[in-house]
Design a protein around this motif. Structure first.
Motif, mmCIF file in Angstrom:
data_model
loop_
_atom_site.group_PDB
_atom_site.id
_atom_site.type_symbol
_atom_site.label_atom_id
_atom_site.label_comp_id
_atom_site.label_asym_id
_atom_site.label_seq_id
_atom_site.Cartn_x
_atom_site.Cartn_y
_atom_site.Cartn_z
ATOM 1 N N UNK A 283 0.542 1.272 -12.821
ATOM 2 C CA UNK A 283 -0.201 1.419 -11.322
ATOM 3 C C UNK A 283 -1.436 0.485 -11.944
ATOM 4 N N UNK A 284 -1.826 0.495 -12.748
ATOM 5 C CA UNK A 284 -2.776 -0.119 -13.886
ATOM 6 C C UNK A 284 -2.920 -1.601 -13.672
ATOM 7 N N UNK B 261 7.793 8.343 -18.764
ATOM 8 C CA UNK B 261 7.631 7.566 -17.881
ATOM 9 C C UNK B 261 6.403 7.435 -16.770
ATOM 10 N N UNK B 262 5.348 8.916 -17.432
ATOM 11 C CA UNK B 262 4.436 8.553 -16.559
ATOM 12 C C UNK B 262 3.421 6.776 -17.494
ATOM 13 N N UNK C 264 1.254 -1.161 -0.669
ATOM 14 C CA UNK C 264 0.256 -0.006 -0.083
ATOM 15 C C UNK C 264 0.670 1.069 0.270
ATOM 16 N N UNK C 265 1.688 1.545 0.794
ATOM 17 C CA UNK C 265 3.009 2.135 0.505
ATOM 18 C C UNK C 265 3.865 2.898 -0.203
ATOM 19 N N UNK C 266 3.720 1.495 -1.317
ATOM 20 C CA UNK C 266 4.953 1.443 -2.682
ATOM 21 C C UNK C 266 3.494 2.447 -3.406
ATOM 22 N N UNK D 54 3.358 5.569 -2.792
ATOM 23 C CA UNK D 54 4.442 6.340 -3.694
ATOM 24 C C UNK D 54 4.820 6.776 -4.977
ATOM 25 N N UNK D 55 4.047 5.268 -6.164
ATOM 26 C CA UNK D 55 4.215 5.143 -7.646
ATOM 27 C C UNK D 55 2.965 6.345 -7.095
ATOM 28 N N UNK D 56 2.236 6.667 -6.190
ATOM 29 C CA UNK D 56 0.616 7.850 -7.078
ATOM 30 C C UNK D 56 1.280 8.894 -7.298
ATOM 31 N N UNK D 57 2.375 9.356 -6.415
ATOM 32 C CA UNK D 57 2.698 10.215 -6.181
ATOM 33 C C UNK D 57 3.981 10.956 -7.764
#
Length: 79
Positions: free
Chosen positions: A72-73, A64-65, A40-42, A45-48
């Motif tokens: 993420x998907x 990169x985005x 969950x924390x990773x 951070x990945x969303x940020x």
């Protein structure tokens, strides 16, 4: 994380994995449980990072985005 004789618990005390069915806890199982507990924390951070790269206009940031968005998907959608 804390390990008792047969149970791996998160920092808030919730049970992550119960090893009571095993004679000994295998190191790989402990490593997998640790990774799962931090997922969950990773993801947060990945969303940020995704938001950061989406707000940049350079070609490298766009690539990169796209890569982060795809990861993420894949990590959040069941197939």
């Amino acid at each position: 994380l804390s390990y008792s004789d047969t149970i791996l618990r998160s920092e808030n005390g919730s049970e992550i994995c119960d090893y009571s069915g095993y004679k000994t806890a295998v190191e790989e199982d402990k490593a997998n449980a640790l990774l799962i507990s931090k997922a969950p924390e990773m993801l947060e951070m990945l969303n940020e990072c995704y938001k950061y790269f989406c707000n940049n206009v350079s070609v490298q940031s766009e690539e990169n985005a796209d890569a982060i968005g795809q990861l993420i998907k894949e990590a959040t959608e069941l197939k």
